[in-house]
Design a protein around this motif. Structure first.
Motif, PDB file in Angstrom:
ATOM      1  N   MET A 215      30.145  98.189  22.952  1.00  0.00           N
ATOM      2  CA  MET A 215      28.472  98.351  22.093  1.00  0.00           C
ATOM      3  C   MET A 215      28.126  96.583  23.051  1.00  0.00           C
ATOM      4  N   THR A 216      26.759  96.653  23.556  1.00  0.00           N
ATOM      5  CA  THR A 216      26.306  95.711  24.144  1.00  0.00           C
ATOM      6  C   THR A 216      25.438  94.148  23.290  1.00  0.00           C
ATOM      7  N   ASP A 217      26.466  93.450  23.971  1.00  0.00           N
ATOM      8  CA  ASP A 217      25.983  92.375  23.192  1.00  0.00           C
ATOM      9  C   ASP A 217      24.623  91.789  23.081  1.00  0.00           C
ATOM     10  N   ALA A 218      24.261  91.342  22.597  1.00  0.00           N
ATOM     11  CA  ALA A 218      22.287  90.662  22.185  1.00  0.00           C
ATOM     12  C   ALA A 218      22.030  89.196  22.246  1.00  0.00           C
ATOM     13  N   ILE A 219      21.521  88.782  23.089  1.00  0.00           N
ATOM     14  CA  ILE A 219      21.566  87.120  22.754  1.00  0.00           C
ATOM     15  C   ILE A 219      20.383  86.832  22.815  1.00  0.00           C
ATOM     16  N   SER A 220      19.471  85.417  22.157  1.00  0.00           N
ATOM     17  CA  SER A 220      18.339  84.889  22.163  1.00  0.00           C
ATOM     18  C   SER A 220      17.505  84.741  23.506  1.00  0.00           C
ATOM     19  N   LEU A 221      16.228  85.327  23.394  1.00  0.00           N
ATOM     20  CA  LEU A 221      15.888  84.364  25.014  1.00  0.00           C
ATOM     21  C   LEU A 221      15.989  83.214  25.523  1.00  0.00           C
ATOM     22  N   ALA A 222      15.830  82.140  24.604  1.00  0.00           N
ATOM     23  CA  ALA A 222      16.398  81.026  24.716  1.00  0.00           C
ATOM     24  C   ALA A 222      17.137  80.551  25.347  1.00  0.00           C
ATOM     25  N   ALA A 223      18.599  81.094  25.028  1.00  0.00           N
ATOM     26  CA  ALA A 223      20.108  81.079  25.716  1.00  0.00           C
ATOM     27  C   ALA A 223      19.703  81.832  26.990  1.00  0.00           C
ATOM     28  N   ALA A 224      19.130  82.993  27.846  1.00  0.00           N
ATOM     29  CA  ALA A 224      19.017  83.638  28.700  1.00  0.00           C
ATOM     30  C   ALA A 224      18.196  82.777  29.722  1.00  0.00           C
ATOM     31  N   ARG A 225      17.291  81.851  29.753  1.00  0.00           N
ATOM     32  CA  ARG A 225      16.789  81.276  29.753  1.00  0.00           C
ATOM     33  C   ARG A 225      17.740  79.724  30.128  1.00  0.00           C
ATOM     34  N   ARG A 226      18.513  79.103  29.367  1.00  0.00           N
ATOM     35  CA  ARG A 226      19.048  78.577  29.485  1.00  0.00           C
ATOM     36  C   ARG A 226      20.417  78.720  31.199  1.00  0.00           C
ATOM     37  N   ILE A 227      20.645  79.920  30.590  1.00  0.00           N
ATOM     38  CA  ILE A 227      21.758  80.790  31.285  1.00  0.00           C
ATOM     39  C   ILE A 227      21.352  80.250  33.360  1.00  0.00           C
ATOM     40  N   ALA A 228      19.895  81.276  33.098  1.00  0.00           N
ATOM     41  CA  ALA A 228      19.612  81.105  34.708  1.00  0.00           C
ATOM     42  C   ALA A 228      18.850  80.136  34.560  1.00  0.00           C
ATOM     43  N   LEU A 229      18.736  78.832  34.373  1.00  0.00           N
ATOM     44  CA  LEU A 229      18.470  77.463  34.285  1.00  0.00           C
ATOM     45  C   LEU A 229      19.409  77.113  35.190  1.00  0.00           C
ATOM     46  N   ALA A 230      20.493  77.034  34.644  1.00  0.00           N
ATOM     47  CA  ALA A 230      21.835  77.075  34.633  1.00  0.00           C
ATOM     48  C   ALA A 230      22.468  76.966  35.619  1.00  0.00           C
ATOM     49  N   ALA A 231      22.078  78.553  36.021  1.00  0.00           N
ATOM     50  CA  ALA A 231      22.435  79.313  37.131  1.00  0.00           C
ATOM     51  C   ALA A 231      22.281  79.032  39.105  1.00  0.00           C
ATOM     52  N   GLN A 232      20.959  78.693  38.405  1.00  0.00           N
ATOM     53  CA  GLN A 232      20.150  77.791  39.691  1.00  0.00           C
ATOM     54  C   GLN A 232      20.470  76.560  40.013  1.00  0.00           C
ATOM     55  N   GLY A 233      21.084  75.977  38.763  1.00  0.00           N
ATOM     56  CA  GLY A 233      21.549  74.547  39.634  1.00  0.00           C
ATOM     57  C   GLY A 233      20.335  73.694  38.597  1.00  0.00           C
ATOM     58  N   PHE A 234      19.800  73.762  37.885  1.00  0.00           N
ATOM     59  CA  PHE A 234      18.712  72.745  36.951  1.00  0.00           C
ATOM     60  C   PHE A 234      19.844  72.199  35.521  1.00  0.00           C
ATOM     61  N   GLY A 235      18.833  71.007  35.317  1.00  0.00           N
ATOM     62  CA  GLY A 235      19.732  70.569  34.283  1.00  0.00           C
ATOM     63  C   GLY A 235      21.115  69.880  35.024  1.00  0.00           C
ATOM     64  N   GLU A 236      20.936  69.665  36.377  1.00  0.00           N
ATOM     65  CA  GLU A 236      22.110  68.260  36.659  1.00  0.00           C
ATOM     66  C   GLU A 236      21.907  66.893  36.363  1.00  0.00           C
ATOM     67  N   LYS A 237      22.709  66.143  36.089  1.00  0.00           N
ATOM     68  CA  LYS A 237      21.813  64.732  36.203  1.00  0.00           C
ATOM     69  C   LYS A 237      21.712  64.762  37.751  1.00  0.00           C
ATOM     70  N   ARG A 238      21.311  64.049  37.785  1.00  0.00           N
ATOM     71  CA  ARG A 238      20.352  63.382  39.787  1.00  0.00           C
ATOM     72  C   ARG A 238      21.571  62.182  40.196  1.00  0.00           C
ATOM     73  N   SER A 239      21.446  62.092  41.129  1.00  0.00           N
ATOM     74  CA  SER A 239      22.246  61.263  41.208  1.00  0.00           C
ATOM     75  C   SER A 239      21.487  60.250  42.970  1.00  0.00           C
ATOM     76  N   ASP A 240      21.548  58.910  42.336  1.00  0.00           N
ATOM     77  CA  ASP A 240      21.083  58.456  43.525  1.00  0.00           C
ATOM     78  C   ASP A 240      21.950  57.870  44.613  1.00  0.00           C
ATOM     79  N   ILE A 241      22.613  58.462  44.904  1.00  0.00           N
ATOM     80  CA  ILE A 241      23.713  58.460  46.473  1.00  0.00           C
ATOM     81  C   ILE A 241      22.649  59.144  47.214  1.00  0.00           C
ATOM     82  N   PRO A 242      22.746  59.025  48.645  1.00  0.00           N
ATOM     83  CA  PRO A 242      22.375  59.370  49.265  1.00  0.00           C
ATOM     84  C   PRO A 242      22.778  60.821  49.852  1.00  0.00           C
TER      85      PRO A 242
END
Length: 400
Positions: A1-28
Motif C-alpha cells: 500500500m502506498t503511504d500518503a503525506i500532506s502537501l505541507a509535509a512534502a514541502r518541508r521534506i523538499a526544503l530540508a533536502a535542499q539545505g533550507f531551514g538551517e540556522k546560519r552562522s556568522d563564522i567566515p
C-alpha cells in the motif's frame, strides 16, 4: 500500500533536502561550507546571464548567506580541483567525484547520440576537422575556441564557427574539458591534464550503475519527487531512468508516496528528514534546483514561475531577471533585480507579493537585500515603484 503525506509535509521534506531551514552562522565561510551545499544539491547550474550574479554562485548564497565567490572559482581551476564542468541538468559544475558517473553520456556523444541534432550532424560530417581541433588542444591547451585563427563566430547557436562546433562536440564527448574560464569563455584542455589522476583513472561504471547513482543523488537532493522530477535533475530520459527507479524502489531506497494534491505518484528518498517546521528566508536564482523545474515549483508552493529573459520587454509580466523570495515554507514574493555595478547600486526594478506573507515580510526581505548588496560589493539599494510589494519594501529599507 502506498503511504500518503500532506502537501505541507512534502514541502518541508523538499526544503530540508535542499539545505533550507538551517540556522546560519556568522563564522567566515570556507570551501567546507560551500562544498557541503554542492554535495547536497549535486550540482550548480551555469548560466551566462549576469544581471545580478552568475547563476552558479547563487545556490550557496541562498543557503549560507554571504561567502567569498572565489571559493568556487578556485575549486574549478586550482589544485586540488574539486569541481568540473559538464552537461548535467544543463551546463553545470559538479563534484569531481561525479566524473565517472557521466562517462556513459560522453560515450553516447562520441557515437553522436544524446546531443543536439545539428551538433551530431557536424560530428558525423566533420570528423577529420574535429580531430584537427583535438590535436590543437593536445598541443596548445588550455585554449579557447576563439583562439583558432579566422574562426570567430557571431554568437548564438546559428552563429557558431566551425571551430566552436568542434570544441563543443569534443566537450560533450569528454575528449576535452574546461580547464578554466577567461571572463565567461571556456579554456579547454585534455581531461588527463585537468581531472585529478585518482578520479580520472577510476573504473568506469556500467551505464545502468551510473544512472542509478545519479538518481540516488537526485532523490537525496529533492527529498520527495515524481519520476519526472527525478529524471529531470540530470536530464535523463524515461528509457534511461525508469528501470533504475524501479530498482531503487525494490531496494527500499525510494518509498512510493501519495502527496496531497499531486496527480502523479511520488517517491520519498529513504532517510529524508521531515522537520516539524522550516524557518528562514532566501532569494533564489531562476536556476536554483529548488525552483528550476517549474511544474514541481507550482505543485510544491502554488507558485507559477516563468523566466522572462527572452520575452520582449513590453510583454513581460514581472521583469527581466526575477528572483523568487522564500520565507519559511512559502514563496511570498518575486523581485526583478539588477546589479548596477557602475553605480554601485542593487536595483529592485519590481517587487510583487504572493499570498502568505507575514506582517514583517518587508523587513525580512530588506535584510536579505542588504546582505546581497554587501556580498556583491554594492553600496546602495534603490526600489522602483513597480509592483504591489514595492512601497512596503522601500519603506522597510528606509527605516531598517
Amino acid at each position: 500500500m502506498t503511504d500518503a503525506i500532506s502537501l505541507a509535509a512534502a514541502r518541508r521534506i523538499a526544503l530540508a533536502a535542499q539545505g533550507f531551514g538551517e540556522k546560519r552562522s556568522d563564522i567566515p565561510r570556507t570551501w567546507r561550507h560551500v562544498g557541503a551545499v554542492l554535495a547536497r544539491t549535486g550540482l550548480f547550474q551555469i548560466d551566462s546571464v549576469s544581471a545580478v550574479v552568475r547563476a552558479h554562485y547563487m545556490p550557496a548564497f541562498s543557503r549560507l548567506g554571504a561567502y567569498p565567490m572565489p571559493l568556487i572559482d578556485d575549486a574549478a581551476t586550482r589544485r586540488p580541483r574539486r569541481i568540473f564542468e559538464y552537461w548535467a541538468h544543463e551546463a553545470s559544475f559538479l563534484p569531481i567525484e561525479t566524473w565517472p558517473l557521466v562517462q556513459w553520456r560522453m560515450q553516447n556523444a562520441r557515437d553522436n547520440r544524446g546531443i543536439y541534432g545539428r551538433l551530431a550532424a557536424f560530428g558525423r560530417e566533420r570528423a577529420a576537422y574535429i580531430e584537427e581541433i583535438y590535436r590543437r588542444v593536445e598541443a596548445e591547451g588550455p585554449i579557447a575556441a576563439s583562439a583558432i585563427e579566422g574562426q570567430k563566430g557571431e554568437g548564438g547557436w546559428w552563429g557558431w564557427s566551425d571551430a566552436k562546433h568542434a570544441f563543443e562536440w569534443l566537450f560533450w564527448a569528454g575528449r576535452i574539458t574546461t580547464a578554466s574560464r577567461r571572463g565567461f569563455e571556456r579554456l579547454y584542455d585534455l581531461p588527463e591534464r585537468v581531472i585529478p589522476k585518482a578520479i580520472h583513472d577510476r573504473p568506469i561504471p556500467a551505464p545502468a550503475d551510473a544512472i542509478r547513482e545519479l538518481l540516488r543523488i537526485a532523490a537525496r537532493a529533492l527529498g520527495i519527487a515524481t519520476a519526472a522530477d527525478l529524471r529531470d535533475y540530470f536530464r535523463l530520459s524515461p528509457r534511461e531512468a525508469d528501470a533504475r527507479i524501479a530498482e531503487l524502489v525494490e531496494s527500499g531506497e525510494l518509498l512510493p508516496m501519495k502527496v496531497e494534491g499531486w496527480s502523479q505518484k511520488a517517491f520519498l528518498a529513504a532517510g529524508a528528514r521531515t522537520p516539524r517546521k522550516v524557518t528562514g528566508s532566501a532569494l533564489l536564482a531562476p536556476f536554483d534546483p529548488l525552483v528550476w523545474e517549474r511544474g514541481r515549483t507550482e505543485r510544491l508552493f502554488g507558485f507559477r514561475y516563468r523566466i522572462e529573459i527572452y520575452t520582449p520587454a513590453h510583454k513581460r509580466t514581472h521583469g527581466y531577471y526575477v528572483m523568487p523570495w522564500l520565507l519559511d515554507e512559502a514563496i511570498v514574493a518575486r523581485l526583478d533585480l539588477k546589479a548596477d555595478r557602475a553605480e554601485g547600486i542593487l536595483r529592485v526594478n519590481a517587487a510583487f507579493a504572493e499570498g502568505g506573507a507575514r506582517p514583517d515580510a518587508a523587513q525580512a526581505l530588506a535584510g536579505d537585500l542588504r546582505i546581497m548588496a554587501g556580498w556583491l560589493g554594492l553600496n546602495d539599494i534603490i526600489v522602483t515603484d513597480k509592483g504591489d510589494f514595492a512601497p512596503a519594501l522601500a519603506e522597510a529599507l528606509k527605516t531598517g
